[in-house]
Design an enzyme around this catalytic site. Sequence first.
Site, PDB file in Angstrom:
ATOM      1  N   ALA A  65       0.855  -1.175   0.000  1.00  0.00           N
ATOM      2  CA  ALA A  65       0.000   0.000   0.000  1.00  0.00           C
ATOM      3  C   ALA A  65       0.894   1.230   0.000  1.00  0.00           C
ATOM      4  O   ALA A  65       2.035   1.185   0.485  1.00  0.00           O
ATOM      5  CB  ALA A  65      -0.895  -0.013   1.224  1.00  0.00           C
ATOM      6  N   GLY A 110       0.687  -4.990   0.876  1.00  0.00           N
ATOM      7  CA  GLY A 110      -0.446  -5.079  -0.043  1.00  0.00           C
ATOM      8  C   GLY A 110      -0.084  -5.724  -1.374  1.00  0.00           C
ATOM      9  O   GLY A 110      -0.956  -6.267  -2.062  1.00  0.00           O
ATOM     10  N   GLU A 113      -0.355  -9.343  -0.715  1.00  0.00           N
ATOM     11  CA  GLU A 113      -1.793  -9.621  -0.568  1.00  0.00           C
ATOM     12  C   GLU A 113      -2.465  -9.707  -1.943  1.00  0.00           C
ATOM     13  O   GLU A 113      -3.318 -10.559  -2.189  1.00  0.00           O
ATOM     14  CB  GLU A 113      -2.435  -8.530   0.300  1.00  0.00           C
ATOM     15  CG  GLU A 113      -1.894  -8.564   1.728  1.00  0.00           C
ATOM     16  CD  GLU A 113      -2.452  -7.454   2.604  1.00  0.00           C
ATOM     17  OE1 GLU A 113      -2.058  -6.292   2.403  1.00  0.00           O
ATOM     18  OE2 GLU A 113      -3.280  -7.743   3.462  1.00  0.00           O
ATOM     19  N   GLU A 133       4.160  -5.154   7.353  1.00  0.00           N
ATOM     20  CA  GLU A 133       3.327  -4.132   7.986  1.00  0.00           C
ATOM     21  C   GLU A 133       3.686  -3.917   9.458  1.00  0.00           C
ATOM     22  O   GLU A 133       3.645  -2.791   9.965  1.00  0.00           O
ATOM     23  CB  GLU A 133       1.833  -4.497   7.874  1.00  0.00           C
ATOM     24  CG  GLU A 133       1.250  -4.277   6.488  1.00  0.00           C
ATOM     25  CD  GLU A 133       1.399  -5.478   5.559  1.00  0.00           C
ATOM     26  OE1 GLU A 133       2.229  -6.371   5.852  1.00  0.00           O
ATOM     27  OE2 GLU A 133       0.686  -5.520   4.547  1.00  0.00           O
TER      28      GLU A 133
HETATM   29  N1  CAA Z   1       4.506   3.217  -0.510  1.00  0.00           N
HETATM   30  C1  CAA Z   1       4.868   4.388  -1.032  1.00  0.00           C
HETATM   31  N2  CAA Z   1       6.034   4.574  -1.698  1.00  0.00           N
HETATM   32  C2  CAA Z   1       6.851   3.505  -1.824  1.00  0.00           C
HETATM   33  C3  CAA Z   1       6.526   2.251  -1.278  1.00  0.00           C
HETATM   34  C4  CAA Z   1       5.276   2.110  -0.604  1.00  0.00           C
HETATM   35  N3  CAA Z   1       4.857   0.934  -0.091  1.00  0.00           N
HETATM   36  N4  CAA Z   1       7.550   1.398  -1.552  1.00  0.00           N
HETATM   37  C5  CAA Z   1       8.467   2.108  -2.225  1.00  0.00           C
HETATM   38  N5  CAA Z   1       8.041   3.380  -2.398  1.00  0.00           N
HETATM   39  C6  CAA Z   1       8.727   4.485  -3.090  1.00  0.00           C
HETATM   40  C7  CAA Z   1       9.863   5.051  -2.252  1.00  0.00           C
HETATM   41  O1  CAA Z   1       9.349   5.981  -1.314  1.00  0.00           O
HETATM   42  C8  CAA Z   1      10.700   5.686  -3.316  1.00  0.00           C
HETATM   43  O2  CAA Z   1      10.089   6.891  -3.724  1.00  0.00           O
HETATM   44  P1  CAA Z   1      10.976   8.244  -3.905  1.00  0.00           P
HETATM   45  O3  CAA Z   1      11.965   7.886  -4.964  1.00  0.00           O
HETATM   46  O4  CAA Z   1       9.962   9.257  -4.352  1.00  0.00           O
HETATM   47  O5  CAA Z   1      11.591   8.513  -2.589  1.00  0.00           O
HETATM   48  C9  CAA Z   1      10.576   4.711  -4.481  1.00  0.00           C
HETATM   49  O6  CAA Z   1       9.365   3.978  -4.249  1.00  0.00           O
HETATM   50  C10 CAA Z   1      11.706   3.715  -4.575  1.00  0.00           C
HETATM   51  O7  CAA Z   1      11.791   3.033  -3.332  1.00  0.00           O
HETATM   52  P2  CAA Z   1      13.145   2.937  -2.475  1.00  0.00           P
HETATM   53  O8  CAA Z   1      14.011   4.106  -2.748  1.00  0.00           O
HETATM   54  O9  CAA Z   1      12.768   2.665  -1.054  1.00  0.00           O
HETATM   55  O10 CAA Z   1      13.803   1.624  -3.133  1.00  0.00           O
HETATM   56  P3  CAA Z   1      14.833   0.614  -2.446  1.00  0.00           P
HETATM   57  O11 CAA Z   1      15.356  -0.229  -3.549  1.00  0.00           O
HETATM   58  O12 CAA Z   1      15.802   1.336  -1.588  1.00  0.00           O
HETATM   59  O13 CAA Z   1      13.937  -0.298  -1.469  1.00  0.00           O
HETATM   60  C11 CAA Z   1      12.011  -1.594  -0.854  1.00  0.00           C
HETATM   61  C12 CAA Z   1      12.927  -1.128  -2.003  1.00  0.00           C
HETATM   62  C13 CAA Z   1      12.781  -2.528   0.088  1.00  0.00           C
HETATM   63  C14 CAA Z   1      10.859  -2.357  -1.505  1.00  0.00           C
HETATM   64  C15 CAA Z   1      11.499  -0.365  -0.074  1.00  0.00           C
HETATM   65  O14 CAA Z   1      10.984   0.582  -1.009  1.00  0.00           O
HETATM   66  C16 CAA Z   1      10.418  -0.659   0.923  1.00  0.00           C
HETATM   67  O15 CAA Z   1      10.703  -1.189   1.984  1.00  0.00           O
HETATM   68  N6  CAA Z   1       9.153  -0.305   0.605  1.00  0.00           N
HETATM   69  C17 CAA Z   1       8.028  -0.423   1.512  1.00  0.00           C
HETATM   70  C18 CAA Z   1       7.592  -1.863   1.683  1.00  0.00           C
HETATM   71  C19 CAA Z   1       6.474  -1.935   2.693  1.00  0.00           C
HETATM   72  O16 CAA Z   1       6.662  -1.663   3.859  1.00  0.00           O
HETATM   73  N7  CAA Z   1       5.281  -2.361   2.237  1.00  0.00           N
HETATM   74  C20 CAA Z   1       4.123  -2.492   3.094  1.00  0.00           C
HETATM   75  C21 CAA Z   1       3.259  -1.268   2.978  1.00  0.00           C
HETATM   76  S1  CAA Z   1       1.966  -1.231   4.193  1.00  0.00           S
HETATM   77  C22 CAA Z   1       0.712  -2.120   3.531  1.00  0.00           C
HETATM   78  O17 CAA Z   1       0.833  -2.702   2.468  1.00  0.00           O
HETATM   79  C23 CAA Z   1      -0.545  -2.087   4.331  1.00  0.00           C
HETATM   80  C24 CAA Z   1      -1.625  -2.983   3.903  1.00  0.00           C
HETATM   81  O18 CAA Z   1      -1.524  -4.184   3.935  1.00  0.00           O
HETATM   82  C25 CAA Z   1      -2.919  -2.422   3.535  1.00  0.00           C
END
Ligand code: CAA
Length: 259
Positions: A65, A110, A113, A133
């Site tokens: 998400a 997500g 999921e 999460e």
């Molecule tokens: N939401 C919003 N933006 C995201 C994102 C997310 N889930 N995942 C990545 N991005 C964005 C980053 O903010 C970044 O944007 P900017 O360039 O504008 O700063 C861009 O995508 C590239 O990401 P990274 O620079 O972080 O890339 P990386 O290679 O260093 O890392 C990653 C990759 C390990 C996947 C890391 O991006 C990450 O940990 N992402 C989040 C994963 C996460 O926690 N997902 C769960 C979300 S909560 C959820 O899903 C709730 C639910 O069930 C309803």
Amino acid sequence: MTDLILASDRDAVRILTVNRPDKLNALDGATLQALHAAFDAAADDDAVRAVVLTGAGGKAFVAGADIARMSTLSAVEARDFSLLGQRLMRRMERMPKPVVAMVNGYALGGGLELAMACHLRIAADSARLGLPEVTLGLLPGFGGTQRLLRLVGRAAALELTLTGAPVDAARARDLGLVNRVVPAADLEAATMELAAALAANAPLAMRAILDAIHVGGECGIDDGLEYESAQFGLVFSTDDAREGMAAFLGRRKPAFNNR
Ligand code: CAA
């Protein structure tokens, strides 16, 4: 504005691509809604016999998400966001034609999921899958606790949700979280080969199988068996069942036409 979801057809296979590569295809409300509309359209189009879902950009399937958007929500809005995602994933799970997730990179939160709501999952060996999460102070909100439990059992579901640590593709396959792992360079060809094979099968039989497996997952064995027999009788009356059996007996390939 760029399309949040790209749709293209290869013969009878509809390919849907989540298209926010600069955000690793993170799911905001608009993307969830666009996906729902894309699955409705694929369900309604008789020319489509199988669907492949993937993410744009080569690095991620879907990284979850959209955390930036989510961080601004009130509790009531967060509940609605969760319901929006859950509705989409229920829609996907109940699609009348098979849906294959082509997991081409990160499938987190997500994103996992979403992959779990598909009927089959095929992953690149470079993919990483998890429900992180808890590391955000949250829990999965698009059905992840429920579908992961059903897919991999209680011990692995608790491990993945409580630690939040992602697993690599090989471990995901060992857990039963994905059906198959292939080298990243072969992912598209292997997925399209699988989807084309599905698309060549009898649509009404596949629909009955999808229903029977879904019903069987929700009820006891006796009710499930009764449902299976009823579906067997129903599908037996279709032209495609006559064609399939006649083709076998005539030592030729069947040509199914959804009747
Ligand atoms: N939401 C919003 N933006 C995201 C994102 C997310 N889930 N995942 C990545 N991005 C964005 C980053 O903010 C970044 O944007 P900017 O360039 O504008 O700063 C861009 O995508 C590239 O990401 P990274 O620079 O972080 O890339 P990386 O290679 O260093 O890392 C990653 C990759 C390990 C996947 C890391 O991006 C990450 O940990 N992402 C989040 C994963 C996460 O926690 N997902 C769960 C979300 S909560 C959820 O899903 C709730 C639910 O069930 C309803």
